[in-house]
Design a protein around this motif. Structure first.
Motif, PDB file in Angstrom:
ATOM      1  N   VAL A  87      47.103   4.298  71.231  1.00  0.00           N
ATOM      2  CA  VAL A  87      46.866   2.859  71.090  1.00  0.00           C
ATOM      3  C   VAL A  87      45.834   2.604  69.991  1.00  0.00           C
ATOM      4  O   VAL A  87      46.027   1.739  69.132  1.00  0.00           O
ATOM      5  CB  VAL A  87      46.395   2.254  72.434  1.00  0.00           C
ATOM      6  CG1 VAL A  87      45.914   0.828  72.250  1.00  0.00           C
ATOM      7  CG2 VAL A  87      47.505   2.313  73.464  1.00  0.00           C
ATOM      8  N   ALA A  88      44.739   3.362  70.003  1.00  0.00           N
ATOM      9  CA  ALA A  88      43.676   3.168  69.008  1.00  0.00           C
ATOM     10  C   ALA A  88      44.201   3.401  67.594  1.00  0.00           C
ATOM     11  O   ALA A  88      43.890   2.635  66.676  1.00  0.00           O
ATOM     12  CB  ALA A  88      42.500   4.094  69.309  1.00  0.00           C
ATOM     13  N   LEU A  89      44.991   4.440  67.417  1.00  0.00           N
ATOM     14  CA  LEU A  89      45.537   4.732  66.087  1.00  0.00           C
ATOM     15  C   LEU A  89      46.501   3.654  65.617  1.00  0.00           C
ATOM     16  O   LEU A  89      46.498   3.265  64.450  1.00  0.00           O
ATOM     17  CB  LEU A  89      46.222   6.096  66.079  1.00  0.00           C
ATOM     18  CG  LEU A  89      45.277   7.288  66.040  1.00  0.00           C
ATOM     19  CD1 LEU A  89      46.043   8.580  66.279  1.00  0.00           C
ATOM     20  CD2 LEU A  89      44.553   7.346  64.717  1.00  0.00           C
ATOM     21  N   GLU A  90      47.334   3.185  66.519  1.00  0.00           N
ATOM     22  CA  GLU A  90      48.293   2.132  66.159  1.00  0.00           C
ATOM     23  C   GLU A  90      47.553   0.858  65.735  1.00  0.00           C
ATOM     24  O   GLU A  90      47.877   0.251  64.711  1.00  0.00           O
ATOM     25  CB  GLU A  90      49.208   1.838  67.343  1.00  0.00           C
ATOM     26  CG  GLU A  90      50.278   0.818  67.061  1.00  0.00           C
ATOM     27  CD  GLU A  90      51.172   0.581  68.269  1.00  0.00           C
ATOM     28  OE1 GLU A  90      51.805  -0.489  68.288  1.00  0.00           O
ATOM     29  OE2 GLU A  90      51.238   1.444  69.163  1.00  0.00           O
ATOM     30  N   VAL A  91      46.538   0.491  66.497  1.00  0.00           N
ATOM     31  CA  VAL A  91      45.768  -0.718  66.180  1.00  0.00           C
ATOM     32  C   VAL A  91      44.953  -0.511  64.902  1.00  0.00           C
ATOM     33  O   VAL A  91      44.851  -1.407  64.063  1.00  0.00           O
ATOM     34  CB  VAL A  91      44.853  -1.105  67.366  1.00  0.00           C
ATOM     35  CG1 VAL A  91      43.916  -2.231  66.998  1.00  0.00           C
ATOM     36  CG2 VAL A  91      45.695  -1.473  68.575  1.00  0.00           C
ATOM     37  N   PHE A  92      44.378   0.690  64.729  1.00  0.00           N
ATOM     38  CA  PHE A  92      43.591   0.973  63.525  1.00  0.00           C
ATOM     39  C   PHE A  92      44.458   0.887  62.276  1.00  0.00           C
ATOM     40  O   PHE A  92      44.073   0.268  61.284  1.00  0.00           O
ATOM     41  CB  PHE A  92      42.942   2.356  63.636  1.00  0.00           C
ATOM     42  CG  PHE A  92      42.089   2.716  62.456  1.00  0.00           C
ATOM     43  CD1 PHE A  92      40.879   2.074  62.237  1.00  0.00           C
ATOM     44  CD2 PHE A  92      42.494   3.686  61.570  1.00  0.00           C
ATOM     45  CE1 PHE A  92      40.083   2.403  61.151  1.00  0.00           C
ATOM     46  CE2 PHE A  92      41.713   4.017  60.482  1.00  0.00           C
ATOM     47  CZ  PHE A  92      40.503   3.378  60.271  1.00  0.00           C
ATOM     48  N   ARG A  93      45.635   1.469  62.334  1.00  0.00           N
ATOM     49  CA  ARG A  93      46.535   1.437  61.173  1.00  0.00           C
ATOM     50  C   ARG A  93      46.989   0.017  60.859  1.00  0.00           C
ATOM     51  O   ARG A  93      47.184  -0.345  59.704  1.00  0.00           O
ATOM     52  CB  ARG A  93      47.713   2.362  61.402  1.00  0.00           C
ATOM     53  CG  ARG A  93      47.290   3.819  61.331  1.00  0.00           C
ATOM     54  CD  ARG A  93      48.423   4.781  61.579  1.00  0.00           C
ATOM     55  NE  ARG A  93      47.927   6.148  61.531  1.00  0.00           N
ATOM     56  CZ  ARG A  93      48.267   7.100  62.386  1.00  0.00           C
ATOM     57  NH1 ARG A  93      49.150   6.849  63.338  1.00  0.00           N
ATOM     58  NH2 ARG A  93      47.760   8.303  62.283  1.00  0.00           N
ATOM     59  N   ALA A  94      47.149  -0.796  61.899  1.00  0.00           N
ATOM     60  CA  ALA A  94      47.529  -2.200  61.678  1.00  0.00           C
ATOM     61  C   ALA A  94      46.373  -2.997  61.080  1.00  0.00           C
ATOM     62  O   ALA A  94      46.589  -4.012  60.424  1.00  0.00           O
ATOM     63  CB  ALA A  94      47.962  -2.831  62.997  1.00  0.00           C
ATOM     64  N   SER A  95      45.142  -2.518  61.268  1.00  0.00           N
ATOM     65  CA  SER A  95      43.961  -3.211  60.760  1.00  0.00           C
ATOM     66  C   SER A  95      43.611  -2.832  59.328  1.00  0.00           C
ATOM     67  O   SER A  95      42.823  -3.515  58.686  1.00  0.00           O
ATOM     68  CB  SER A  95      42.750  -2.903  61.649  1.00  0.00           C
ATOM     69  OG  SER A  95      43.018  -3.235  62.980  1.00  0.00           O
ATOM     70  N   LEU A  96      44.182  -1.748  58.837  1.00  0.00           N
ATOM     71  CA  LEU A  96      43.856  -1.271  57.493  1.00  0.00           C
ATOM     72  C   LEU A  96      44.394  -2.216  56.434  1.00  0.00           C
ATOM     73  O   LEU A  96      45.443  -2.843  56.624  1.00  0.00           O
ATOM     74  CB  LEU A  96      44.432   0.130  57.269  1.00  0.00           C
ATOM     75  CG  LEU A  96      43.768   1.252  58.051  1.00  0.00           C
ATOM     76  CD1 LEU A  96      44.549   2.555  57.854  1.00  0.00           C
ATOM     77  CD2 LEU A  96      42.332   1.447  57.605  1.00  0.00           C
ATOM     78  N   PRO A  97      43.700  -2.314  55.312  1.00  0.00           N
ATOM     79  CA  PRO A  97      44.213  -3.166  54.229  1.00  0.00           C
ATOM     80  C   PRO A  97      45.497  -2.575  53.655  1.00  0.00           C
ATOM     81  O   PRO A  97      45.724  -1.365  53.710  1.00  0.00           O
ATOM     82  CB  PRO A  97      43.085  -3.156  53.194  1.00  0.00           C
ATOM     83  CG  PRO A  97      42.223  -2.003  53.536  1.00  0.00           C
ATOM     84  CD  PRO A  97      42.432  -1.702  54.979  1.00  0.00           C
ATOM     85  N   ARG A  98      46.326  -3.410  53.125  1.00  0.00           N
ATOM     86  CA  ARG A  98      47.616  -2.966  52.583  1.00  0.00           C
ATOM     87  C   ARG A  98      47.451  -2.266  51.241  1.00  0.00           C
ATOM     88  O   ARG A  98      48.269  -1.457  50.857  1.00  0.00           O
ATOM     89  CB  ARG A  98      48.556  -4.159  52.404  1.00  0.00           C
ATOM     90  CG  ARG A  98      48.799  -4.922  53.674  1.00  0.00           C
ATOM     91  CD  ARG A  98      49.663  -4.130  54.625  1.00  0.00           C
ATOM     92  NE  ARG A  98      49.815  -4.854  55.875  1.00  0.00           N
ATOM     93  CZ  ARG A  98      49.510  -4.351  57.058  1.00  0.00           C
ATOM     94  NH1 ARG A  98      49.007  -3.153  57.157  1.00  0.00           N
ATOM     95  NH2 ARG A  98      49.692  -5.048  58.141  1.00  0.00           N
TER      96      ARG A  98
ATOM     97  N   LEU B  29      44.189  -6.874  73.220  1.00  0.00           N
ATOM     98  CA  LEU B  29      45.059  -6.086  74.091  1.00  0.00           C
ATOM     99  C   LEU B  29      44.513  -5.980  75.508  1.00  0.00           C
ATOM    100  O   LEU B  29      45.249  -5.632  76.436  1.00  0.00           O
ATOM    101  CB  LEU B  29      45.225  -4.664  73.534  1.00  0.00           C
ATOM    102  CG  LEU B  29      45.974  -4.534  72.216  1.00  0.00           C
ATOM    103  CD1 LEU B  29      45.935  -3.094  71.729  1.00  0.00           C
ATOM    104  CD2 LEU B  29      47.415  -4.999  72.387  1.00  0.00           C
ATOM    105  N   SER B  30      43.246  -6.272  75.694  1.00  0.00           N
ATOM    106  CA  SER B  30      42.597  -6.108  76.993  1.00  0.00           C
ATOM    107  C   SER B  30      42.658  -7.388  77.803  1.00  0.00           C
ATOM    108  O   SER B  30      42.460  -8.482  77.275  1.00  0.00           O
ATOM    109  CB  SER B  30      41.138  -5.707  76.783  1.00  0.00           C
ATOM    110  OG  SER B  30      40.447  -5.728  78.006  1.00  0.00           O
ATOM    111  N   SER B  31      42.880  -7.227  79.079  1.00  0.00           N
ATOM    112  CA  SER B  31      42.892  -8.402  79.957  1.00  0.00           C
ATOM    113  C   SER B  31      41.487  -8.735  80.444  1.00  0.00           C
ATOM    114  O   SER B  31      41.262  -9.811  80.995  1.00  0.00           O
ATOM    115  CB  SER B  31      43.811  -8.154  81.154  1.00  0.00           C
ATOM    116  OG  SER B  31      43.344  -7.039  81.888  1.00  0.00           O
TER     117      SER B  31
END
Length: 129
Positions: free
Chosen positions: A12-23, A84-86
């Motif tokens: 989960v952390a890696l998926e979110v981190f990669r989505a946060s990286l600049p293009r 992602l957290s409730s």
């Protein structure tokens, strides 16, 4: 307190981190190793120079951290994780720099010396006539 992350947490952390990286710009070689280095750095409260060799050169890790920090990647990363957290809205933190310390914690003189000096000064003041 356990500081180990499970494989599911890492995924989960890696998926979110990669989505946060600049293009734009060069991509990091190993995002998980980089995040593990940051995790180790923060959990063990060490300086960058003593980061274990298994994470690579400490200066390379620091440069990447600095570059991503200035680009706002970590703010985005933590915002996405919180979304992602409730229960993230229930957690509150405060910075210790806003906590007021006692006067003696700031290095002010205290104890018997001050009282003796104050008593001596009071005794030496001129009496009214």
């Amino acid at each position: 307190m356990s500081t180990k992350m499970t494989e599911a947490d890492w995924a989960v952390a890696l998926e979110v981190f990669r989505a946060s990286l600049p293009r734009r710009g060069a991509k990091g070689r190993d995002d998980r190793l980089f995040l593990e280095a940051l995790h180790y750095f923060s959990v063990h409260n060490i300086s960058w120079r003593v980061l274990p060799e298994r994470f690579g050169k400490w200066n390379s890790v620091w440069k990447r951290f600095d570059r991503l920090s200035k680009a706002g990647v970590f703010e985005t990363f933590f915002d996405h994780l919180a979304a992602l957290s409730s229960s993230a809205h229930l957690v509150q933190m405060f910075d210790s720099t806003v906590v007021r310390a006692h006067v003696s914690a700031a290095g002010a003189k205290g104890g018997r010396k001050v009282r003796r000096l104050a008593a001596r000064a009071a005794a030496s003041q001129p009496k009214s006539t």
